[in-house]
Structure formats: structure tokens, C-alpha cells
Design an enzyme around this catalytic site. Structure first.
Site, mmCIF file in Angstrom:
data_model
loop_
_atom_site.group_PDB
_atom_site.id
_atom_site.type_symbol
_atom_site.label_atom_id
_atom_site.label_comp_id
_atom_site.label_asym_id
_atom_site.label_seq_id
_atom_site.Cartn_x
_atom_site.Cartn_y
_atom_site.Cartn_z
ATOM 1 N N ASP A 214 0.828 -1.191 0.000
ATOM 2 C CA ASP A 214 0.000 0.000 0.000
ATOM 3 C C ASP A 214 0.871 1.253 0.000
ATOM 4 O O ASP A 214 1.872 1.314 0.714
ATOM 5 C CB ASP A 214 -0.863 -0.038 1.283
ATOM 6 C CG ASP A 214 -1.936 1.018 1.303
ATOM 7 O OD1 ASP A 214 -2.822 0.971 0.434
ATOM 8 O OD2 ASP A 214 -1.901 1.890 2.195
ATOM 9 N N GLU A 274 14.860 -14.399 0.030
ATOM 10 C CA GLU A 274 15.168 -15.587 0.840
ATOM 11 C C GLU A 274 14.138 -16.689 0.610
ATOM 12 O O GLU A 274 14.307 -17.810 1.053
ATOM 13 C CB GLU A 274 15.151 -15.236 2.335
ATOM 14 C CG GLU A 274 16.304 -14.378 2.793
ATOM 15 C CD GLU A 274 16.134 -14.045 4.282
ATOM 16 O OE1 GLU A 274 15.609 -14.875 5.053
ATOM 17 O OE2 GLU A 274 16.527 -12.927 4.668
#
Ligand code: BGC
Ligand code: MG
Length: 549
Positions: A214, A274
Site C-alpha cells: 500500500d 530468501e
């Protein structure tokens, strides 16, 4: 013995790191999608119940608007606990069920992260406002008043009025870009960044495939709190805030779009990297430099994967000229970056009403969306051709609409409940009274009513999405500049020895079309497309054709 072979879909999904490039995302506004509890508010179990509908569209991913703990002043975009589900929407176990139901159907799950601000009910803010020297004193943007007691600078809130709210305890102002109950986090404070990244990791560990970020360009503010300059009247642009909002009178040079944001986005990306195939799309709200910011944030493969800008969410109808102009700007600013396009979402007037389109226009634009380079994002109800609902003043929920009514009626008209059945007054959305009324004119467009009609717009969406999924050239290929032949927008997509010619008559009259000479094979017949030897296109007709190159 009949041994059931169980495929672990989540590892199958994880395999394609690049799934987001050219994928199709379906946006769910959970309050209005499906209520499973009878309280009139959609919830996570409701999403599980409707997962087959989503799968039937053939989309790659869902993006679920916020379902986190929240006082709901901005309907979940005011988070009071980043790592839990609001009881209104269910529990963490219900969220796990959403992931499971989606992954079982090969659909990825993206969630909204509202990192720029919290709710004023968040414990971080409760602590921060206690004093000027507590542990979280600098977690939000606090500033002393000017000598005359007025706010430290001229920054404005998008939801109306100054961006500063006085707090008597600290005898200071705090910054809020939206409601006063949405205090802005201070990204200059490393501990804030760490805490937010921990929240992001929490959801990655729970199995989400990505995020919609957002207001990504609002994260960082100018440390020196410099005044924004006024924007000359002829440069004002109301594409992200309504015309009657004085927010449009300023050039927001200092309240957002700060260079320090890039360092945070790199930290965010390193975290996502990751995980096997996590991807993020950032929402860029900027009327002047939306595409430039998109280019900056999506370049280099070390920040966000995609950005979402307001080019096709604005009031400017996508005529051939407008589409060409947008792509001209894309071509000049975006190099290795990536766009995510949308015509509708939970913040703007539904595009059928915004651009006053009939079904032919809606179909044509859907096909256009599925042929343009970029990722495509569709908003719940769009696949039914829903119009903007006219919500009466007494039913209004959105504080933004209540503030600016009647000149701007807010965002409730695009947030009314999904319509599943025509026969039920609440459209199969809820057994209780819906939080916003179902628009009666939507009932005839309910999913159930369209299923049995092969000509219905719902099937057009499915066919257009299927075409994009089956054609690597459309999903991943390069795109030529967009040219115009009168009202017709023309471009080509190329990939791996193939070229696809795409032409769209974006006007209300028949128009001539010429293809370059070549051995073209017809595509898109199922979408009402014309044959390659056509010399004219009917209003809103497309022509799609391929050849080897
Ligand atoms: C969201 C809005 C929200 C605002 C503040 C956005 O752009 O999409 O719904 O009100 O951010 O969080
Ligand atoms: Mg409910």
C-alpha cells in the site's frame, strides 16, 4: 492397491520464480466477497467457499485487501496488529485454509501490507504518544508546532485538511497522510524498518506468495519537513484525488517520493529473495510522476518486482490516443522495470461507469488488458461487468466520501457486495444484512445468472485470461510502441520467433484497419476478433493475428 498420488502444490508453485511476469492477479476486497458467518461482512472462510469461482477464471494469483486486526476506520487500511487476523474476518487458521485452498488449485496468495502508517490503536502508537522520550518516541513522525502554534509545514492529507494532528500529551503534531487515525510511521528510524520487515517475514513463513504494498511511495518523508510548493493551476491533475480535494493544489516534493525509500525497498527485496518465489507489487500514488517512480522502484531487480500506477485507473478513457500516450511514456521511462495494470480497484469508480462503457467496450478492454505487456490485475465483480453502485448518503461507510460528499461520493460504490445469485436479495453474499447494500441493478449480472449463458461477459474474461495464459508471447514478450489508426490502437508483441499483431477499435464507430503484409494466422476468434484479411473493425472489435518471424 489404488494409491493416491498427492502433489505438493506449494512446491510446484514455488518452482516458477518468474510467475508474476505477465501473470493475472484477482483482487479480493474481503469485506464484500463472501460472508460465511451471517454478520453481513465478508470473511476469510467466505473466500475459501468461493475459491472454485476464482479458479474458474484461470488467474495466477489473488491479492486480498487487508484482513488484519484493525478498528476499521479505513476498513482495514488502518492496522493495529500486523501479525493477526481481525476477528471479523476470522482467525489465523482460517487464513491458513485460504492458502491451502488456493494452492490446491494452483493459485498464489498475495496479501496487502500497509506499512506506511498504522492505526492510532496500534500499541506502537499508543506507546509513542506517551512522551517525547519513550522507547518508541521516534517511531512516528512527530514535530513541534511553529511559534504561532500552527503545524510545522503545509503538507496536506489525502482525506482532507492538514496532514498534521495535534497531540496534547507530547504537545506536538504527528503526521498522517490519510485519516487522523492513521499516523505515519517514521521510516528514518531503523527500528521501524526492522519491525515492519519482521511482520513481512511472519507472513512469508506462513506461506504467502507475495504482497501488494500500500502507498509504497509514501513511506519516507523529508527529514527537514520542507513545505511543498504550490502546483500551478494548469498542472493540477485529479487522477489520484478528486478535483475538489486541495491535495491536488500542491506539488508533493517533500511529503513523499523521497530517495531514502530505495534503501528500504532493497532491504524488503533481500528478505523476499530468501523465499523461493515471492513477489511484490507496489502501489504508486502520484499524479505527476507515477510512471517515473514505477521505473525507479522496479529497475535493477533489487527493489519491488512490479508497480501499480494510476494511468488506467484515472478518469481518462483509454481511447487509442490515450493508450498510445501512456505507452509512449512507458517506453521513455521504463527500461527493465515492470508494470501491473488495472482498470478498477476498491478505490476508484468501477471502469464500466467511469468510462461509460457498455458490454462491448468492457470486453474489448479486457482483451486489451490481456494482450498488453505487464501484469494484469482485475478487481472482484469486474468479471461480471458490474457498474458503480449508487450508495445513498445514509448508507455511506467510507470516511473519504462522507468528507467530500456530494461532490465526491467516496469509494463505497465500488465496494458493494459481490453478486453470486440473482434469486436472493442479498445475492448469495450473506445470510445477514450486508454492511453495504447489494445494488439491485447488479442482481441480473450475478455469477449464477451468467454461468449458463455462453455469451456472458464472465465467459469473455475466462477466454481472454486463458488466451494470455496459453500464449507466452502475450505473457512475456516484448511490445512495440502503440500507434493509432484513427480510433484503433495498434501494437505488436514478439517472443521467440513469433510476432502477434494486436489492434483494438476503441471507438464507437466502424474503422478501417490495415495489417502489414505477411503470412498472418487468425487468433482471438473466441473473443470476437476479426480475421487478418478484415479491412474494417466494428466498434470495440479487436484483431489479433500471429506470424513467425
Ligand atoms: C488504499 C486505500 C487506503 C489508503 C490508505 C490506499 O491507496 O488502496 O484503500 O485508503 O491507501 O491506506
Ligand atoms: Mg462474516
Amino acid at each position: 492397491m489404488n494409491k493416491e498420488v498427492k502433489i505438493d502444490m506449494s512446491s510446484v508453485l514455488a518452482a516458477d520464480k518468474d510467475w508474476w511476469r505477465g501473470g493475472v492477479i484477482y483482487q479480493i476486497y474481503p469485506r464484500s466477497f463472501q460472508d460465511s458467518t451471517g454478520d453481513g461482512i465478508g470473511d476469510l472462510r467466505g473466500i475459501v467457499q468461493r475459491m472454485d469461482h476464482i479458479a474458474s477464471l484461470g488467474v495466477d494469483a489473488i491479492w486480498i485487501s487487508p484482513f488484519f486486526t484493525s478498528p476499521m476506520k479505513d476498513f482495514g487500511y488502518d492496522v493495529s496488529n500486523y501479525c493477526d487476523v481481525d476477528p471479523m474476518f476470522g482467525t489465523l487458521a482460517d487464513f491458513d485454509a485460504v492458502i491451502e485452498a488456493a494452492h490446491a488449485r494452483g493459485i498464489r496468495v498475495m496479501i496487502d501490507q500497509v506499512l506506511s502508517h498504522t492505526s492510532d490503536q496500534h500499541p506502537w502508537f499508543a506507546e509513542s504518544r506517551q512522551s517525547r522520550d519513550n522507547d518508541k518516541a521516534d517511531w512516528f513522525v512527530w514535530a513541534d508546532p511553529k511559534e504561532d502554534g500552527t503545524p510545522p509545514n503545509n503538507w496536506l492529507s489525502i482525506f482532507g485538511g492538514p496532514a498534521w494532528q495535534w497531540d496534547a500529551r507530547r504537545e506536538q503534531y504527528y503526521l498522517h497522510n490519510f485519516l487522523t487515525s492513521q499516523p505515519d510511521l517514521n521510516f528514518h528510524c531503523p527500528a521501524v524498518q526492522d519491525a515492519l520487515l519482521d511482520a513481512v517475514r511472519f507472513w512469508l513463513d506462513r506461506g504467502v506468495d507475495g504482497f501488494r504494498l500500500d502507498t509504497i511511495n509514501f513511506y519516507v518523508h523529508d527529514k527537514d519537513l520542507r513545505d511543498n510548493p504550490a502546483l500551478p493551476v494548469d498542472m493540477r491533475d485529479d487522477s489520484i484525488a478528486p478535483r475538489v480535494n486541495p491535495y491536488n493544489h500542491q506539488h508533493h516534493l517533500y511529503s513523499k517520493n523521497q530517495p531514502e525509500n530505495l534503501a528500504f525497498l532493497r532491504r524488503f527485496r533481500a528478505l523476499l529473495d530468501e523465499y523461493p518465489a515471492a513477489a511484490a507489487v507496489g502501489e504508486v500514488g502520484d499524479a505527476q510522476k507515477g510512471l517515473e517512480i514505477m521505473a525507479e522502484y522496479t529497475s535493477g531487480g533489487d527493489k519491488v518486482h512490479m508497480c501499480y500506477s494510476f494511468e488506467f485507473l484515472s478518469k481518462h478513457a483509454p481511447t487509442a490516443g490515450r493508450v498510445a500516450e501512456v505507452w509512449d511514456r512507458v517506453g521513455s521511462v521504463i527500461d527493465d522495470g515492470w508494470a501491473c495494470w488495472a482498470f478498477s480497484n476498491h478505490d476508484v469508480v468501477r471502469h464500466s461507469s467511469r468510462w461509460n462503457l457498455g458490454d462491448a467496450g468492457l470486453r474489448c478492454l479486457t482483451t486489451l488488458m490481456m494482450t498488453m505487456r505487464g501484469t494484469a490485475c482485475i478487481y472482484q465483480g469486474e468479471e461480471l461487468g458490474l457498474t458503480e453502485a449508487d450508495v445513498a448518503y445514509e448508507d455511506l461507510q467510507d470516511p473519504y466520501g462522507i468528507e467530500f460528499w456530494p461532490e465526491f461520493k467516496g469509494r463505497d460504490g465500488c465496494r458493494t457486495p459481490m453478486v453470486w445469485q440473482a434469486s436472493n436479495s442479498d445475492a448469495g453474499f450473506s445470510a445477514g444484512k450486508p454492511w453495504l447494500p447489494v445494488a439491485s441493478e447488479h442482481l441480473g449480472r450475478a455469477v449464477e445468472a451468467q454461468e449458463g449463458n455462453a455469451d456472458a461477459i464472465l465467459h469473455h474474461y475466462r477466454r481472454a485470461i486463458a488466451m494470455r495464459r496459453n500464449e507466452l508471447t502475450l505473457a512475456k514478450g516484448e511490445q512495440s510502441p502503440v500507434t493509432t489508426q484513427g480510433p484503433v490502437a495498434v501494437f505488436t508483441r514478439t517472443h521467440d520467433g513469433e510476432e502477434i499483431f494486436c489492434a483494438f477499435n476503441l471507438g464507437e464507430a466502424e474503422a478501417p484497419i490495415t495489417l502489414p503484409a505477411g503470412d498472418w494466422q487468425m487468433m482471438g476468434a473466441e473473443l470476437g476478433g476479426a480475421a487478418p484479411d478484415a479491412t474494417t473493425l466494428a466498434p470495440w472489435q479487436c484483431l489479433l493475428a500471429r506470424r513467425a518471424i
